[in-house]
Write a protein that holds these residues in place. Sequence first.
Motif, PDB file in Angstrom:
ATOM      1  N   SER A 100       0.820  -1.186   0.000  1.00 31.46           N
ATOM      2  CA  SER A 100       0.000   0.000   0.000  1.00 31.46           C
ATOM      3  C   SER A 100       0.872   1.261   0.000  1.00 31.46           C
ATOM      4  O   SER A 100       0.655   2.188  -0.779  1.00 31.46           O
ATOM      5  CB  SER A 100      -0.926  -0.023   1.217  1.00 31.46           C
ATOM      6  N   PHE A 101       1.880   1.274   0.858  1.00 32.78           N
ATOM      7  CA  PHE A 101       2.712   2.484   0.984  1.00 32.78           C
ATOM      8  C   PHE A 101       3.594   2.679  -0.258  1.00 32.78           C
ATOM      9  O   PHE A 101       3.780   3.798  -0.731  1.00 32.78           O
ATOM     10  CB  PHE A 101       3.558   2.416   2.253  1.00 32.78           C
ATOM     11  N   ASN A 103       2.855   1.793  -3.215  1.00 32.02           N
ATOM     12  CA  ASN A 103       1.971   2.289  -4.265  1.00 32.02           C
ATOM     13  C   ASN A 103       1.757   3.795  -4.104  1.00 32.02           C
ATOM     14  O   ASN A 103       1.725   4.543  -5.074  1.00 32.02           O
ATOM     15  CB  ASN A 103       0.636   1.532  -4.223  1.00 32.02           C
ATOM     16  N   GLN A 104       1.657   4.227  -2.855  1.00 28.76           N
ATOM     17  CA  GLN A 104       1.481   5.653  -2.573  1.00 28.76           C
ATOM     18  C   GLN A 104       2.704   6.463  -3.019  1.00 28.76           C
ATOM     19  O   GLN A 104       2.564   7.553  -3.551  1.00 28.76           O
ATOM     20  CB  GLN A 104       1.235   5.845  -1.067  1.00 28.76           C
ATOM     21  N   ARG A 106       4.845   5.617  -5.305  1.00 28.51           N
ATOM     22  CA  ARG A 106       5.247   5.003  -6.583  1.00 28.51           C
ATOM     23  C   ARG A 106       6.195   5.910  -7.388  1.00 28.51           C
ATOM     24  O   ARG A 106       7.109   5.419  -8.051  1.00 28.51           O
ATOM     25  CB  ARG A 106       3.942   4.710  -7.335  1.00 28.51           C
ATOM     26  N   SER A 129       1.152   6.751   5.730  1.00 25.57           N
ATOM     27  CA  SER A 129       0.119   6.636   4.705  1.00 25.57           C
ATOM     28  C   SER A 129      -0.974   7.669   4.894  1.00 25.57           C
ATOM     29  O   SER A 129      -1.726   7.940   3.970  1.00 25.57           O
ATOM     30  CB  SER A 129      -0.462   5.221   4.674  1.00 25.57           C
ATOM     31  N   LYS A 132      -0.414  11.853   2.844  1.00 22.90           N
ATOM     32  CA  LYS A 132      -0.357  11.527   1.418  1.00 22.90           C
ATOM     33  C   LYS A 132       0.291  12.628   0.583  1.00 22.90           C
ATOM     34  O   LYS A 132       0.910  12.358  -0.425  1.00 22.90           O
ATOM     35  CB  LYS A 132      -1.776  11.284   0.879  1.00 22.90           C
ATOM     36  N   SER A 135       3.846  12.466  -0.643  1.00 19.69           N
ATOM     37  CA  SER A 135       4.251  11.556  -1.714  1.00 19.69           C
ATOM     38  C   SER A 135       4.272  12.262  -3.073  1.00 19.69           C
ATOM     39  O   SER A 135       4.802  11.747  -4.041  1.00 19.69           O
ATOM     40  CB  SER A 135       3.330  10.332  -1.764  1.00 19.69           C
ATOM     41  N   LYS A 136       3.707  13.494  -3.117  1.00 21.17           N
ATOM     42  CA  LYS A 136       3.755  14.277  -4.357  1.00 21.17           C
ATOM     43  C   LYS A 136       4.782  15.407  -4.238  1.00 21.17           C
ATOM     44  O   LYS A 136       5.013  16.139  -5.191  1.00 21.17           O
ATOM     45  CB  LYS A 136       2.381  14.906  -4.635  1.00 21.17           C
ATOM     46  N   GLU A 241     -10.462   6.930  -5.169  1.00 27.04           N
ATOM     47  CA  GLU A 241      -9.127   7.326  -4.700  1.00 27.04           C
ATOM     48  C   GLU A 241      -9.048   8.800  -4.317  1.00 27.04           C
ATOM     49  O   GLU A 241      -8.356   9.158  -3.384  1.00 27.04           O
ATOM     50  CB  GLU A 241      -8.008   6.965  -5.682  1.00 27.04           C
TER      51      GLU A 241
ATOM     52  N   SER B  33      -5.452  -0.485  -7.069  1.00 27.42           N
ATOM     53  CA  SER B  33      -5.073   0.788  -6.467  1.00 27.42           C
ATOM     54  C   SER B  33      -6.060   1.207  -5.383  1.00 27.42           C
ATOM     55  O   SER B  33      -5.674   1.679  -4.315  1.00 27.42           O
ATOM     56  CB  SER B  33      -5.031   1.876  -7.536  1.00 27.42           C
ATOM     57  N   ASN B  37      -5.328   1.707  -1.524  1.00 28.28           N
ATOM     58  CA  ASN B  37      -5.617   2.983  -0.875  1.00 28.28           C
ATOM     59  C   ASN B  37      -6.452   2.815   0.383  1.00 28.28           C
ATOM     60  O   ASN B  37      -6.402   3.647   1.288  1.00 28.28           O
ATOM     61  CB  ASN B  37      -6.360   3.911  -1.832  1.00 28.28           C
TER      62      ASN B  37
END
Lengths: 244, 97
Positions: A100-101, A103-104, A106, A129, A132, A135-136, A241, B33, B37
């Motif tokens: 999960s993390f 993927n966050q 990625r 997590s 969020k 992560s951007k 999402e 996904s 999430n």
Amino acid sequence: MQANSEIVERSNAGIGDSLKRGAMAGLPIMFGYLPIAITYGVLASEAGLSLFEITMMSVMVFAGASQFVATNMILASVSAIEIILATFVLNFRHFVMSFSFMNQIRSFALKWKVPLSLGLTDETFAVGSLHKRESKDPYGGWFYASMILVSYSSWVGGSFLGGVLGEVIPAALSQSMVVALYAMFIALLVPSIRREWKIGIIAIISMVVNYILSALGISDGWAIVVATLVGGASGIGLVKEEEA
Amino acid sequence: MILVIIGMAIVTMVPRFLPAFVVDRWTFPLWVSRWLNAIPYAALGALIFPGITTVIDGEPHIGLLAGGVAVVFAFLRAHTIVTVLVAIGTVYILTII
């Protein structure tokens, strides 16, 4: 969580700022880890582990519950294979959490992903997590790294302290401090539910599944893994999402 | 003993870092996904309950009460540290009285 509103205001500050905010995010974990780590150090030294072994287990394994279980098993002279197997089962939930993390984050380079993944525990995963936006952020890696390092050093330091000093925290207080990590989990979960009530359904499904499996006598490790997967699966249809 | 610790480290670390490589190579379909999430919230649920009932051995109500207090503080947007301290205080008071 007031921290969230602060994050909105700045989004492109530098490394120093990310490190600082990461450390702040790690602070509640440190609070929770210290008494538990000290308790682990005390129990492990009573189980006959040397100070080096006590500290190395925290440095290399960094997974609280499994270290307690291992210490108890060592005390009961259980075989090495069984101890390692129990550790695997108990810590397998980090595999799900890491998926999960990862993927966050990625978009991060692999040289960031791998070290951050090694620092994942229930607590660092939970805090990471729910942050969020980082992560951007181009400096987001520093935020997560700092949060994990604060947690890691308090875990390792606390274990060492427990091994050297024995019970430095009065029993009634350290017993009370066990609730700290649960309270932190609640403090992370509730604001998300307040924002999106469907998240509460995911959490409750997961709680119920975990409770039923535990009541059936399934080991804690598998019960948490299955409950997390089932609860998460309920989110596929529930939460888009952009809401999560 | 050190071999046991190394074994424990390996079986803990490998499941932690494997997903880093998988995610790097494979783009997930939308439903995966969404699943991933939702994992944090599911994990939080499973980590909180029923574990919180074991805070004080044999007295599940103490953990639950402290959890309830934490829910109220978190709902009122108290800072995480405040919520944590209040929960610790609640358990402390309930165990000494």
